[in-house]
Design a protein around this motif. Structure first.
Motif, PDB file in Angstrom:
ATOM      1  N   ILE A 227      -9.082  -1.203  -0.403  1.00 20.19           N
ATOM      2  CA  ILE A 227      -8.408  -0.580  -1.970  1.00 20.19           C
ATOM      3  C   ILE A 227      -9.626   0.325  -2.782  1.00 20.19           C
ATOM      4  CG2 ILE A 227      -6.796  -0.958  -3.760  1.00 20.19           C
ATOM      5  CD1 ILE A 227      -5.468  -3.544  -3.000  1.00 20.19           C
TER       6      ILE A 227
ATOM      7  N   ASP B  20      -7.409  -5.445   4.258  1.00 17.77           N
ATOM      8  CA  ASP B  20      -7.695  -4.516   3.853  1.00 17.77           C
ATOM      9  C   ASP B  20      -8.648  -4.095   2.679  1.00 17.77           C
ATOM     10  OD1 ASP B  20      -5.751  -4.281   5.231  1.00 17.77           O
ATOM     11  OD2 ASP B  20      -4.079  -4.557   4.199  1.00 17.77           O
TER      12      ASP B  20
ATOM     13  N   SER C  24       1.162  -1.110   0.084  1.00 21.26           N
ATOM     14  CA  SER C  24      -0.142   0.263  -0.335  1.00 21.26           C
ATOM     15  C   SER C  24       0.581   0.810   0.045  1.00 21.26           C
ATOM     16  CB  SER C  24      -0.808  -0.216   0.917  1.00 21.26           C
ATOM     17  OG  SER C  24      -1.553   1.860   1.311  1.00 21.26           O
TER      18      SER C  24
ATOM     19  N   ASP D  62       6.825   7.503  -4.147  1.00 19.98           N
ATOM     20  CA  ASP D  62       6.157   7.315  -3.097  1.00 19.98           C
ATOM     21  C   ASP D  62       6.808   7.891  -1.691  1.00 19.98           C
ATOM     22  OD1 ASP D  62       6.852   5.139  -1.796  1.00 19.98           O
ATOM     23  OD2 ASP D  62       5.155   3.916  -2.152  1.00 19.98           O
TER      24      ASP D  62
ATOM     25  N   GLU E 282       0.294   3.875   1.065  1.00 16.68           N
ATOM     26  CA  GLU E 282      -0.368   4.972   2.255  1.00 16.68           C
ATOM     27  C   GLU E 282       0.264   4.490   3.469  1.00 16.68           C
ATOM     28  OE1 GLU E 282      -4.641   4.293   1.589  1.00 16.68           O
ATOM     29  OE2 GLU E 282      -4.732   6.122  -0.062  1.00 16.68           O
TER      30      GLU E 282
ATOM     31  N   ASP F   8      -7.000   1.538  -7.204  1.00 15.04           N
ATOM     32  CA  ASP F   8      -6.280   2.429  -7.000  1.00 15.04           C
ATOM     33  C   ASP F   8      -6.596   2.601  -6.066  1.00 15.04           C
ATOM     34  OD1 ASP F   8      -5.123   2.700 -10.327  1.00 15.04           O
ATOM     35  OD2 ASP F   8      -7.158   2.789 -10.729  1.00 15.04           O
ATOM     36  N   TRP F   9      -5.129   3.251  -5.438  1.00 16.79           N
ATOM     37  CA  TRP F   9      -4.961   4.453  -4.715  1.00 16.79           C
ATOM     38  C   TRP F   9      -4.709   5.774  -5.386  1.00 16.79           C
ATOM     39  CZ3 TRP F   9      -2.705  -0.705  -4.151  1.00 16.79           C
ATOM     40  CH2 TRP F   9      -2.529  -0.829  -3.035  1.00 16.79           C
ATOM     41  N   TYR F  10      -5.837   7.293  -5.501  1.00 16.13           N
ATOM     42  CA  TYR F  10      -5.871   8.207  -6.135  1.00 16.13           C
ATOM     43  C   TYR F  10      -5.405   9.207  -4.877  1.00 16.13           C
ATOM     44  CZ  TYR F  10      -7.734  11.379  -8.393  1.00 16.13           C
ATOM     45  OH  TYR F  10      -8.026  12.799  -8.723  1.00 16.13           O
ATOM     46  N   PHE F  11      -4.137  10.273  -5.869  1.00 22.72           N
ATOM     47  CA  PHE F  11      -3.401  11.007  -4.436  1.00 22.72           C
ATOM     48  C   PHE F  11      -3.814  12.583  -5.849  1.00 22.72           C
ATOM     49  CE2 PHE F  11      -1.286   7.073  -3.933  1.00 22.72           C
ATOM     50  CZ  PHE F  11      -0.905   7.532  -1.964  1.00 22.72           C
TER      51      PHE F  11
ATOM     52  N   GLU G 110     -15.256   7.770  -9.327  1.00 24.30           N
ATOM     53  CA  GLU G 110     -14.648   6.395  -7.699  1.00 24.30           C
ATOM     54  C   GLU G 110     -15.993   6.201  -7.106  1.00 24.30           C
ATOM     55  OE1 GLU G 110     -13.986   7.641  -3.178  1.00 24.30           O
ATOM     56  OE2 GLU G 110     -14.205   9.142  -4.267  1.00 24.30           O
TER      57      GLU G 110
END
Length: 564
Positions: free
Chosen positions: A292, A290, A279, A374, A281, A335-338, A306
């Motif tokens: 996601i 977990d 992750s 990251d 994050e 996906d992790w979105y930033f 989203e």
């Protein structure tokens, strides 16, 4: 005896003579301009863009064919074909676009539009372009996945499902893609078309394409790229940001000859998780329990949205899988979105090159790979710079709106196309606080290049008119299998262009206009040569060498059959 001439009589005689000649020419149907050929320049449009659709499977020699292209987005009304039309039809696997002559894009006021690609036997995808320069001619390659021969790390399956009974469709693991994907339709599910109407069918054809997170070829096929604009969040707001993927699938269905878009009952989606996935994050490996975030991507519009979350479970085989429900069809991504504010125009960065190369080289022989780093210093593939100028002191390489911060940074590595050798890299940097970044490169044994000044003329077969075309030229080396110095692009403005090629190599070159491709073949050296005809509509002409300037001049002509 003295003769006196009356001036009025002289004018009267001249008038009668001119009138008589005019009457004679009219009767003989003689046009005094019949033997005159006019030459017209055609540089009226802006920001030319050449898009090459390439097979995502780099080991395949098959080029994408029969693709359909649509344009959407805020700037779609300004986008034209190279002939000034609203028709976007690729020639072979190439599409030439321009902007309307009345627009003036800039960094502060860009023009954005999305190019969507679909085709029988191909996975639909799209790419959003941001144009900020009126005069800059640019090219881009879009990888397209052919279902029957996917790239490394991608696998697919196509199965027929009985809707009454409901069934599971499985994309099995492969050597390059150890993860498994499963799509389950519940018994009695009804399928609907784009309008929401129920499709009266008992069976549905299901196509599922799964992409791993572990190969570059798979990640290059990520729809739209990892930098995303105007992402729709659950609260209805839109943001710009960057994705780090945990895996993605493209799901398509067809029933009774119609594309399925939604269902009466959600389908169950399970996407296998790579054992090494961590992750961004927390910095920890993904484990059972977990979650996601899940996101959908509309390849027709380039719109991200989203959707919800996927829960990670451990199967009886000990492997991890992320599961979620989907109510409609699209790309579905874990996906992790930033996202966040970025004071530097959204990450605009110029790269300052220090290298051992002071002479001219061909930037297409080198490329850059951009990695997202990251906060735990792990690197993820982000995007590719398709060409890179490695000359010492060069500052023309760069990124526009590359990243939005939130603790993520960038690193750029530059390679040679000859053997994919790493030539150098930047340090890890924050694109939001850096507008200029140094990069040191060591470029071993570059070949000898020669500059070629091209003068193109299109001769109209249906009228006495020559055109100096504003169009793209594409040169492909037939020497050494095209591996080194394999291709060169140039935009011809009013018939004139300059390219840098490897001396002594033979090139097949093409020009594209209004759905037609014209081709020729020539060896670029310091002796005169003749352009020979290859396939397609022929280009003819010759080359000459000027030792004083160390440049080759190429005069080329092709015949256009329908000049308007």
């Amino acid at each position: 005896m003295k003769t006196v001439y009356n001036l009025k009589n002289i004018y009267r005689i001249l008038f009668i003579l001119v009138l008589s000649i005019g009457t004679f020419l009219s009767c003989q149907k003689i046009n005094p301009f019949d033997d005159l050929e006019l030459t017209v320049n055609t540089d009226i449009y802006k920001a030319p863009l050449l898009i090459k659709f390439v097979n995502a499977n780099t080991a395949s020699s098959t080029i994408p064919q029969g693709l359909k292209v649509t344009i959407s987005g805020a700037g779609k009304d300004y986008v034209l074909s190279d002939a000034g039309k609203k028709e976007y039809i690729p020639t072979d696997n190439v599409l030439s676009l321009v902007l309307n002559k009345n627009v003036s894009p800039s960094v502060s006021s860009p023009i954005e539009f999305t190019v969507s690609i679909s085709g029988n036997g191909y996975v639909s995808t799209s790419k959003t372009f941001v144009i900020t320069d009126t005069e800059l001619a640019s090219f881009y390659e879009i990888p397209v996945t052919k279902v029957s021969e996917p790239p490394t790390g991608v696998a697919s399956t196509v199965e027929s499902v009985n809707l009454t009974q409901g069934e599971k469709v499985v994309v099995p693991a492969t050597v390059e893609k150890p993860e498994v994907a499963e799509i389950t339709l519940q018994p009695g599910t009804q399928v609907r078309d784009a309008s929401g109407a129920t499709i009266n069918a008992n069976n549905v054809s299901v196509q599922v394409v799964q992409y791993t997170t572990e190969t570059t070829a798979s990640l290059q096929s990520f729809p739209g790229g990892f930098g995303a604009d105007n992402v729709i969040m659950n609260n209805g707001s839109t943001t710009d940001g960057d994705f780090i993927t945990g895996g993605f699938v493209a799901i398509d269905m067809e029933a009774d000859g119609k594309a399925v878009k939604s269902f009466s009952k959600p389908i169950q989606v399970s996407v296998g998780i790579n054992a090494d996935l961590t992750s961004p994050e927390t910095g920890e490996k993904i484990k059972e329990g977990d979650t996601i975030p899940t996101w959908s991507y509309d390849s027709n519009t380039g719109q991200w949205k989203e959707e919800g979350i996927a829960t990670v479970i451990r199967g009886s085989d000990g492997k991890l899988t992320a599961t979620f429900e989907a109510s409609h069809l699209s790309y579905w991504n874990l996906d992790w979105y930033f996202y966040g504010s970025c004071s530097n125009s959204g990450g605009t960065v110029k790269l300052n090159v220090s290298s051992n190369i002071s002479s001219n080289v061909n930037s297409y022989d080198y490329y850059g790979v951009v990695y997202l780093v990251d906060r735990f210093n792990r690197k993820y593939y982000y995007t590719q710079l398709w060409d890179f100028d490695v000359r010492n002191g060069n500052t023309n390489n760069g990124l526009y709106r590359a990243i939005r911060g939130n603790g993520n940074r960038l690193q750029i590595m530059v390679y040679s196309r000859r053997n994919n050798q790493l030539l150098g890299s930047t340090s890890v940097f924050d694109a939001c606080s850096t507008s200029s970044m140094p990069i040191t490169l060591n470029v071993p044994n570059p070949p000898t290049y020669i500059d070629v000044d091209i003068d193109f003329t299109a001769k109209c077969s249906n009228k006495k008119l020559n055109i100096k075309p504003s169009t793209w030229l594409y040169l492909f080396s037939l020497s050494n299998g095209g591996i080194y110095g394999g291709y060169v692009y140039a935009y011809s403005r009013s018939g004139l262009a300059t390219v840098r090629v490897i001396e002594g190599q033979t090139y097949e070159f093409y020009t594209y206009y209004n759905g037609t491709v014209y081709t020729g073949r020539v060896t670029m050296n310091k002796t005169s040569s003749v352009i020979t005809t290859s396939t397609g509509k022929p280009i003819t002409g010759s080359t000459s060498y000027n030792p004083a300037t160390n440049r080759v001049k190429l005069l080329a002509t092709y015949t256009a059959n329908d000049c308007k």
